[in-house]
Design a protein around this motif. Structure first.
Motif, mmCIF file in Angstrom:
data_model
loop_
_atom_site.group_PDB
_atom_site.id
_atom_site.type_symbol
_atom_site.label_atom_id
_atom_site.label_comp_id
_atom_site.label_asym_id
_atom_site.label_seq_id
_atom_site.Cartn_x
_atom_site.Cartn_y
_atom_site.Cartn_z
ATOM 1 N N ILE A 92 0.807 -1.217 0.000
ATOM 2 C CA ILE A 92 0.000 0.000 0.000
ATOM 3 C C ILE A 92 0.840 1.266 0.000
ATOM 4 C CG2 ILE A 92 -0.279 0.097 2.513
ATOM 5 C CD1 ILE A 92 -3.217 1.005 1.918
ATOM 6 N N PHE A 93 1.978 1.273 0.678
ATOM 7 C CA PHE A 93 2.767 2.506 0.713
ATOM 8 C C PHE A 93 3.486 2.775 -0.603
ATOM 9 C CE2 PHE A 93 5.560 -0.806 2.420
ATOM 10 C CZ PHE A 93 6.734 -0.596 1.728
ATOM 11 N N LYS A 94 3.450 1.791 -1.524
ATOM 12 C CA LYS A 94 4.018 1.989 -2.855
ATOM 13 C C LYS A 94 2.942 2.112 -3.936
ATOM 14 C CE LYS A 94 8.264 -0.671 -2.022
ATOM 15 N NZ LYS A 94 9.076 -1.843 -2.490
ATOM 16 N N MET A 95 1.697 1.903 -3.551
ATOM 17 C CA MET A 95 0.603 1.882 -4.526
ATOM 18 C C MET A 95 0.185 3.303 -4.896
ATOM 19 S SD MET A 95 -3.007 -0.172 -4.246
ATOM 20 C CE MET A 95 -2.150 -1.759 -4.175
ATOM 21 N N SER A 96 0.146 3.581 -6.188
ATOM 22 C CA SER A 96 -0.224 4.918 -6.652
ATOM 23 C C SER A 96 -1.738 5.076 -6.696
ATOM 24 C CB SER A 96 0.346 5.164 -8.054
ATOM 25 O OG SER A 96 -0.296 4.329 -9.005
ATOM 26 N N ASP A 97 -2.169 6.324 -6.759
ATOM 27 C CA ASP A 97 -3.597 6.604 -6.917
ATOM 28 C C ASP A 97 -4.122 5.955 -8.196
ATOM 29 O OD1 ASP A 97 -3.333 8.138 -4.667
ATOM 30 O OD2 ASP A 97 -3.568 10.076 -5.682
ATOM 31 N N GLU A 98 -3.319 6.004 -9.256
ATOM 32 C CA GLU A 98 -3.735 5.445 -10.545
ATOM 33 C C GLU A 98 -3.906 3.929 -10.466
ATOM 34 O OE1 GLU A 98 -1.239 7.572 -10.102
ATOM 35 O OE2 GLU A 98 -2.097 9.366 -11.050
ATOM 36 N N ASP A 99 -2.988 3.268 -9.766
ATOM 37 C CA ASP A 99 -3.085 1.811 -9.640
ATOM 38 C C ASP A 99 -4.339 1.406 -8.868
ATOM 39 O OD1 ASP A 99 -0.787 1.401 -11.050
ATOM 40 O OD2 ASP A 99 0.493 1.075 -9.308
ATOM 41 N N PHE A 100 -4.699 2.189 -7.888
ATOM 42 C CA PHE A 100 -5.924 1.891 -7.148
ATOM 43 C C PHE A 100 -7.143 2.175 -8.017
ATOM 44 C CE2 PHE A 100 -9.404 2.533 -4.222
ATOM 45 C CZ PHE A 100 -9.199 1.543 -3.281
ATOM 46 N N ALA A 101 -7.152 3.322 -8.660
ATOM 47 C CA ALA A 101 -8.325 3.735 -9.436
ATOM 48 C C ALA A 101 -8.554 2.831 -10.642
ATOM 49 C CB ALA A 101 -8.162 5.180 -9.894
ATOM 50 N N ASP A 102 -7.482 2.421 -11.318
ATOM 51 C CA ASP A 102 -7.625 1.569 -12.504
ATOM 52 C C ASP A 102 -8.290 0.240 -12.157
ATOM 53 O OD1 ASP A 102 -6.452 3.497 -14.050
ATOM 54 O OD2 ASP A 102 -4.502 2.487 -14.224
ATOM 55 N N VAL A 103 -7.877 -0.347 -11.033
ATOM 56 C CA VAL A 103 -8.439 -1.637 -10.619
ATOM 57 C C VAL A 103 -9.904 -1.465 -10.219
ATOM 58 C CG1 VAL A 103 -8.279 -3.483 -8.902
ATOM 59 C CG2 VAL A 103 -6.204 -2.612 -9.981
ATOM 60 N N VAL A 104 -10.214 -0.391 -9.523
ATOM 61 C CA VAL A 104 -11.609 -0.126 -9.155
ATOM 62 C C VAL A 104 -12.472 0.067 -10.397
ATOM 63 C CG1 VAL A 104 -13.158 1.543 -8.057
ATOM 64 C CG2 VAL A 104 -11.088 0.805 -6.872
ATOM 65 N N ASP A 105 -11.957 0.787 -11.378
ATOM 66 C CA ASP A 105 -12.734 1.068 -12.590
ATOM 67 C C ASP A 105 -13.128 -0.210 -13.322
ATOM 68 O OD1 ASP A 105 -12.683 3.773 -12.176
ATOM 69 O OD2 ASP A 105 -11.064 4.179 -13.590
ATOM 70 N N VAL A 106 -12.178 -1.122 -13.479
ATOM 71 C CA VAL A 106 -12.444 -2.352 -14.232
ATOM 72 C C VAL A 106 -13.152 -3.401 -13.372
ATOM 73 C CG1 VAL A 106 -11.406 -4.285 -15.488
ATOM 74 C CG2 VAL A 106 -10.494 -1.967 -15.784
ATOM 75 N N ASN A 107 -12.617 -3.641 -12.184
ATOM 76 C CA ASN A 107 -13.071 -4.776 -11.377
ATOM 77 C C ASN A 107 -14.358 -4.533 -10.604
ATOM 78 O OD1 ASN A 107 -10.547 -5.572 -12.217
ATOM 79 N ND2 ASN A 107 -9.827 -6.215 -10.212
#
Length: 244
Positions: free
Chosen positions: A98-113
């Protein structure tokens, strides 16, 4: 002779999605599936399904786009006249602590999944035949969590919540909504893991083997059949005993 039923499978060009398309084709369903970019893989899925004597069509769609999901459902109803089964399978990973996870990486997964299944369920549930089935592919990570997958686990847990809520909403229409939570499965994602790590995965599974896409497709087949028409709002864990 009774008309064939129609199933939509998102992310059907390979892996679990392709196995679901093949199995449902064997069960007599005409198949419409989505794919993101691999046209050759999509064509192969079509051929495998058509061998079973059914119609099959791969359509390039971004399930993270609400308009594209609605357009897909509208086209299927126009061309086939109905929707009997929806399998929400399309998904991505962007793993990291989590401390390396970007906003984009979180948002992209939420958008698709997460948004993708919501868009598809909203569109399809309006058009689905009485007695239809919606089957959402969740994950072991959505039930138990997984290190380095805060984003992925959140979406797969969210799918379970949506499954239970929608099951209550559409039960009066005799539509069932269930989720399948696969464990460790032989897919392209797993091919990135080293042999040593695979051995560790197997040791953690009571059945001592990695699952196959066909294992998941078998569960999808059951939930899409009349044998499961009094089962709704449930999560079927297909993981070789991993969650015991």
């Amino acid at each position: 002779m009774e008309d064939k039923k129609l199933a939509i499978v998102t992310g059907g060009s390979r892996g679990i999605g392709r196995a679901c398309c093949e199995r449902l084709a064997k069960d007599g369903f005409d198949i419409v599936f989505t794919y993101q970019s691999n046209e050759e893989a999509a064509k192969e899925t079509v051929k495998l399904c058509e061998k079973e004597g059914v119609k099959a069509e791969g359509i390039k769609r971004d399930v993270a786009n609400s308009d594209e999901c609605q357009k897909l459902v509208d086209e299927v109803v126009e061309n086939y006249g109905k929707i009997d089964v929806l399998v929400n399978n399309a998904g991505i990973t962007r793993d990291n602590l989590i401390f390396k996870m970007s906003d984009e990486d979180f948002a992209d997964v939420v958008d698709v999944n997460l948004k993708g299944p919501f868009y598809m369920m909203r569109a399809a549930s309006r058009k689905m035949n009485k007695g239809g089935s919606i089957i959402n592919i969740s994950s072991y990570a959505g039930v138990n969590g997984n290190i380095g997958q805060v984003n992925y686990s959140a979406t797969k847990a969210g799918i379970i919540g949506m499954t239970k809520s929608l099951a209550k909403e559409v039960a009066r229409k005799q539509i069932t909504v269930n989720a399948i939570a696969p464990g460790t499965i032989e897919t392209d994602m797993l091919n990135q893991v080293g042999e040593k790590q695979l051995d560790e995965f197997k040791k953690a599974i009571p059945m001592r083997r990695i699952g196959t896409p066909e294992d998941i497709a078998g569960a999808v087949s059951f939930l899409a059949s009349d044998d499961s028409n009094y089962i709704t709002g449930q999560v079927l864990c297909v993981n070789g005993g991993l969650a015991i």
